[in-house]
Design a protein around this motif. Structure first.
Motif, PDB file in Angstrom:
ATOM      1  N   GLN A  39       0.933  -1.176  -0.128  1.00 39.62           N
ATOM      2  CA  GLN A  39       0.062   0.011   0.146  1.00 39.62           C
ATOM      3  C   GLN A  39       0.667   1.415   0.125  1.00 39.62           C
ATOM      4  O   GLN A  39       0.503   2.187  -0.488  1.00 39.62           O
ATOM      5  CB  GLN A  39      -0.714   0.551   1.178  1.00 39.62           C
ATOM      6  CG  GLN A  39      -2.184  -0.825   1.032  1.00 39.62           C
ATOM      7  CD  GLN A  39      -2.607  -1.079   2.226  1.00 39.62           C
ATOM      8  OE1 GLN A  39      -2.950  -0.939   3.469  1.00 39.62           O
ATOM      9  NE2 GLN A  39      -4.104  -1.983   2.372  1.00 39.62           N
TER      10      GLN A  39
ATOM     11  N   TYR B  82       1.263   4.045  -2.885  1.00 30.90           N
ATOM     12  CA  TYR B  82       0.873   5.658  -2.619  1.00 30.90           C
ATOM     13  C   TYR B  82       1.918   6.031  -3.056  1.00 30.90           C
ATOM     14  O   TYR B  82       1.857   7.427  -3.774  1.00 30.90           O
ATOM     15  CB  TYR B  82       0.883   5.985  -1.024  1.00 30.90           C
ATOM     16  CG  TYR B  82       0.982   7.253  -0.006  1.00 30.90           C
ATOM     17  CD1 TYR B  82      -0.006   7.548   0.099  1.00 30.90           C
ATOM     18  CD2 TYR B  82       2.296   7.750   0.175  1.00 30.90           C
ATOM     19  CE1 TYR B  82       0.088   8.899   0.745  1.00 30.90           C
ATOM     20  CE2 TYR B  82       2.741   8.645   0.769  1.00 30.90           C
ATOM     21  CZ  TYR B  82       1.002   9.657   0.830  1.00 30.90           C
ATOM     22  OH  TYR B  82       1.646  10.885   1.358  1.00 30.90           O
TER      23      TYR B  82
ATOM     24  N   LYS C 222       1.689   6.986  -6.955  1.00 34.19           N
ATOM     25  CA  LYS C 222       0.554   7.778  -7.306  1.00 34.19           C
ATOM     26  C   LYS C 222       0.895   9.096  -6.970  1.00 34.19           C
ATOM     27  O   LYS C 222       0.627  10.757  -7.720  1.00 34.19           O
ATOM     28  CB  LYS C 222      -0.787   7.094  -6.180  1.00 34.19           C
ATOM     29  CG  LYS C 222      -2.151   8.584  -6.819  1.00 34.19           C
ATOM     30  CD  LYS C 222      -3.235   8.089  -6.342  1.00 34.19           C
ATOM     31  CE  LYS C 222      -4.686   8.633  -6.053  1.00 34.19           C
ATOM     32  NZ  LYS C 222      -4.273  10.460  -6.151  1.00 34.19           N
TER      33      LYS C 222
ATOM     34  N   LEU D  36      -6.944   3.042  -5.375  1.00 31.12           N
ATOM     35  CA  LEU D  36      -7.205   3.903  -4.311  1.00 31.12           C
ATOM     36  C   LEU D  36      -7.624   3.523  -3.086  1.00 31.12           C
ATOM     37  O   LEU D  36      -7.307   4.186  -2.022  1.00 31.12           O
ATOM     38  CB  LEU D  36      -8.355   4.301  -5.129  1.00 31.12           C
ATOM     39  CG  LEU D  36      -8.757   5.074  -6.680  1.00 31.12           C
ATOM     40  CD1 LEU D  36      -9.851   4.828  -7.113  1.00 31.12           C
ATOM     41  CD2 LEU D  36      -7.947   6.290  -6.652  1.00 31.12           C
ATOM     42  N   HIS D  37      -7.902   2.640  -3.086  1.00 32.09           N
ATOM     43  CA  HIS D  37      -8.098   1.917  -1.727  1.00 32.09           C
ATOM     44  C   HIS D  37      -6.395   1.844  -0.417  1.00 32.09           C
ATOM     45  O   HIS D  37      -6.570   2.836   0.151  1.00 32.09           O
ATOM     46  CB  HIS D  37      -8.891   0.353  -1.227  1.00 32.09           C
ATOM     47  CG  HIS D  37      -8.714  -0.154  -0.355  1.00 32.09           C
ATOM     48  ND1 HIS D  37      -9.673   0.338   1.121  1.00 32.09           N
ATOM     49  CD2 HIS D  37      -8.090  -0.926   0.365  1.00 32.09           C
ATOM     50  CE1 HIS D  37      -9.588   0.059   1.862  1.00 32.09           C
ATOM     51  NE2 HIS D  37      -7.948  -1.313   2.211  1.00 32.09           N
TER      52      HIS D  37
ATOM     53  N   CYS E 117      -4.369   3.798  -1.547  1.00 27.18           N
ATOM     54  CA  CYS E 117      -3.737   5.555  -1.206  1.00 27.18           C
ATOM     55  C   CYS E 117      -4.797   6.054   0.434  1.00 27.18           C
ATOM     56  O   CYS E 117      -4.199   6.718   0.399  1.00 27.18           O
ATOM     57  CB  CYS E 117      -3.836   6.132  -2.397  1.00 27.18           C
ATOM     58  SG  CYS E 117      -2.678   5.580  -3.675  1.00 27.18           S
ATOM     59  N   LYS E 118      -6.039   5.377   0.109  1.00 24.46           N
ATOM     60  CA  LYS E 118      -6.616   5.629   1.344  1.00 24.46           C
ATOM     61  C   LYS E 118      -6.578   5.467   2.557  1.00 24.46           C
ATOM     62  O   LYS E 118      -6.196   6.213   3.357  1.00 24.46           O
ATOM     63  CB  LYS E 118      -7.835   5.492   0.496  1.00 24.46           C
ATOM     64  CG  LYS E 118      -9.407   6.098   1.844  1.00 24.46           C
ATOM     65  CD  LYS E 118     -10.833   5.805   1.101  1.00 24.46           C
ATOM     66  CE  LYS E 118     -11.742   6.445   2.585  1.00 24.46           C
ATOM     67  NZ  LYS E 118     -13.062   5.850   1.967  1.00 24.46           N
ATOM     68  N   THR E 119      -5.831   4.462   2.505  1.00 27.18           N
ATOM     69  CA  THR E 119      -5.862   3.628   3.791  1.00 27.18           C
ATOM     70  C   THR E 119      -4.434   4.345   4.730  1.00 27.18           C
ATOM     71  O   THR E 119      -4.606   5.025   5.552  1.00 27.18           O
ATOM     72  CB  THR E 119      -5.044   2.242   3.513  1.00 27.18           C
ATOM     73  OG1 THR E 119      -6.622   1.401   2.864  1.00 27.18           O
ATOM     74  CG2 THR E 119      -5.304   1.527   4.826  1.00 27.18           C
TER      75      THR E 119
ATOM     76  N   ASN F 122      -3.465   7.738   3.600  1.00 21.20           N
ATOM     77  CA  ASN F 122      -3.703   9.234   4.211  1.00 21.20           C
ATOM     78  C   ASN F 122      -4.442   8.904   5.208  1.00 21.20           C
ATOM     79  O   ASN F 122      -4.160   9.869   6.459  1.00 21.20           O
ATOM     80  CB  ASN F 122      -4.840   9.112   3.200  1.00 21.20           C
ATOM     81  CG  ASN F 122      -3.557  10.013   1.569  1.00 21.20           C
ATOM     82  OD1 ASN F 122      -2.936  10.597   1.647  1.00 21.20           O
ATOM     83  ND2 ASN F 122      -4.290   9.520   0.908  1.00 21.20           N
ATOM     84  N   ASN F 123      -5.410   7.719   5.990  1.00 23.55           N
ATOM     85  CA  ASN F 123      -5.698   7.447   7.131  1.00 23.55           C
ATOM     86  C   ASN F 123      -4.723   7.789   8.032  1.00 23.55           C
ATOM     87  O   ASN F 123      -4.838   8.249   9.426  1.00 23.55           O
ATOM     88  CB  ASN F 123      -6.715   6.569   6.934  1.00 23.55           C
ATOM     89  CG  ASN F 123      -8.510   6.790   6.430  1.00 23.55           C
ATOM     90  OD1 ASN F 123      -8.241   8.317   6.166  1.00 23.55           O
ATOM     91  ND2 ASN F 123      -8.899   5.946   5.757  1.00 23.55           N
TER      92      ASN F 123
ATOM     93  N   ASP G  52      -2.632  10.800   8.731  1.00 23.64           N
ATOM     94  CA  ASP G  52      -3.736  11.693   9.730  1.00 23.64           C
ATOM     95  C   ASP G  52      -3.610  11.383  11.477  1.00 23.64           C
ATOM     96  O   ASP G  52      -4.036  11.642  12.221  1.00 23.64           O
ATOM     97  CB  ASP G  52      -5.108  11.483   9.002  1.00 23.64           C
ATOM     98  CG  ASP G  52      -4.932  12.792   7.999  1.00 23.64           C
ATOM     99  OD1 ASP G  52      -4.202  13.116   7.652  1.00 23.64           O
ATOM    100  OD2 ASP G  52      -6.103  12.519   6.976  1.00 23.64           O
TER     101      ASP G  52
END
Length: 474
Positions: free
Chosen positions: A415, A419, A422, A445-446, A448-450, A452-453, A456
């Motif tokens: 992942q 990330y 991309k 996409l999943h 990159c979202k993971t 980013n979460n 944070d």
């Protein structure tokens, strides 16, 4: 009148500078110091034994030709080699006397020609001569074995190998290989010729640059030997014309080449052409020639990607018996990105500096040398490179990242790679997914979202990402 040795050497360097890559000239010719010229013997000083041996192996032809042009036949070259001696301070000099290779001047001939049962000076076909031996003018180092295959050249290489196995008998006639300078067009074209001679020793193969072809034609016209010129080229079984774009604007040469091309093609002989542009983009060539260039296959060579550059460097170092660490090879591959010629030139310069300064080839030395040679030292970031950095960071093989395993640590590394791919490359989601584990765009996409979460919410994870990003952008 006795010529000044400095003036002689300066004139030679002017010619050589126009005929060798800039990096090679700076590395192998600028350090040479002319010492004296006595009785048609020119003495030059070189920094080391290795330097002398490299010149003798790779550049003696051009040195000999330029010296003979300045001083005539019978010129000899002496090397004064600076040697360190541990028994006393300073340096010790000794001289190795080496005559330049006194090869026959063939500037006006298409090739060296030997004719059985008769010895004649005319290199063209002579009525009544039973057999003609033609030097194919091929560099044996330019073989298929030394040509590294990658996405950038796969079509051209495959077509070339097919032609070598069945010259004149495939749909690839002519085979038109094109691409910007330094990508391996000449190497591939000559590899075909070498393979043909290996498989079909009885076939007559000839490699000639279009500039030399033009010069020979002009000389034949001047000496009223035009028919001999045409007859000579029409008897070739595999004709390789390099840099055919240089025939632009030369109408008479194009006309004679048109007739030679037609004869060879109609006789089932193989024609191989190289150019810096595709046929459709060539300017200054007659349409009837351009249409014939399109009869067979046009295959392009593009800039090698990161992984292919790595393979090229490893192949080169292996063949030359050089031991370099992976990090050094990766640094060169990621900073010298334009073409293969500059890639090999950078490697030679690094080796020369290491030898001359008696320093081990480390990453620090590599950075110093490469940053001086390459104007734009910004690293090209590729998906392959990102995967390598991520896997090195987590101490796992790249193959594991590309596997189907669902282990938590492998999934997270995958992942992270997606990330960065991309955010730091221009690749599409589909391309990223295909290269990293053969996943679809939704998985990317999943991922990159993971990531980013986690950025944070997880401070430790953020440190991972910052450290990996620094390594990627280093």
């Amino acid at each position: 009148m006795v010529k000044d040795y400095k003036e002689v050497w300066e004139n030679c360097m002017t010619i050589i500078k126009d005929n060798v890559p800039a990096i090679s000239f700076r590395t192998w010719f600028e350090p040479i110091v002319p010492i004296k010229l006595i009785d048609n013997v020119l003495t030059i000083q070189v920094p080391s034994q290795f330097f002398y041996e490299y010149l003798e192996e790779h550049y003696i032809d051009i040195l000999g030709k330029t010296l003979r042009k300045e001083l005539g036949e019978g010129i000899k070259l002496e090397y004064s080699i600076v040697m360190e001696n541990s028994n006393f301070s300073g340096s010790k000099q000794y001289t190795v006397k080496i005559p330049t290779q006194n090869k026959t001047n063939i500037s006006n001939n298409p090739v060296n020609v030997k004719i059985e049962e008769n010895t004649i000076k005319n290199p063209f076909v002579i009525p009544g001569i039973k057999k003609l031996h033609v030097d194919p003018q091929l560099n044996q180092d330019n073989s298929f074995e030394n040509f590294v295959e990658g996405e950038c050249n796969r079509l051209a290489r495959s077509a070339g190998y097919a032609v070598a196995n069945n010259p004149g008998g495939t749909a690839f006639n002519p085979l038109f290989i094109y691409g910007t300078p330094g990508l391996g067009k000449t190497h591939l074209a000559q590899a075909i010729g070498i393979e043909v001679k290996k498989r079909f020793p009885e076939k007559t193969v000839l490699y000639v640059n279009s500039n030399k072809f033009q010069t020979q034609f002009a000389e034949a016209t001047k000496n009223n030997n035009r028919n001999d010129f045409v007859n000579f080229y029409q008897m070739i079984d595999v004709l390789i014309i390099d840099d055919v774009h240089w025939l632009a604007g030369k109408e008479k040469t194009q006309d004679i080449f048109f007739h030679i091309f037609n004869h060879l093609h109609q006789s089932g002989k193989q024609i191989i052409l190289t150019s810096d542009k595709a046929p459709v983009e060539l300017q200054g060539l007659e349409q009837r020639l351009l249409s014939r260039f399109k009869w067979g296959l046009s295959a392009d060579l593009t800039t090698p990607d990161y992984q292919t550059r790595i393979s090229i460097l490893k192949k080169k170092t292996y063949n030359d018996g050089i031991d370099l660490s992976d990090e050094v090879i990766e640094y060169i591959a990621s900073h010298v990105t334009t073409n293969i010629r500059e890639l090999e030139g950078a490697l030679i310069s690094l080796l020369a500096q290491s030898t001359l300064n008696k320093k081990e080839i480390t990453l620090d030395l590599t950075k110093q040398i490469i940053d001086k040679l390459v104007k734009n030292t910004k690293r090209e970031i590729s998906i392959d490179f990102i995967q390598k950095i991520v896997c090195d960071y987590f101490n796992m093989p790249v193959e594991l990242l590309k596997s189907k395993t669902r282990k938590r640590e492998i999934v997270q590394a995958r992942q992270i790679a997606m990330y960065f791919a991309k955010n730091l490359t221009k690749s599409s989601l589909v391309t990223i997914g295909t290269q990293i584990g053969n996943k679809d765009h939704a998985t990317v996409l999943h991922a990159c979202k993971t990531v980013n979460n986690l950025l944070d919410t997880d401070k430790g994870f953020r440190l991972y990402i910052d450290e990996i990003e620094k390594k990627i952008k280093m």
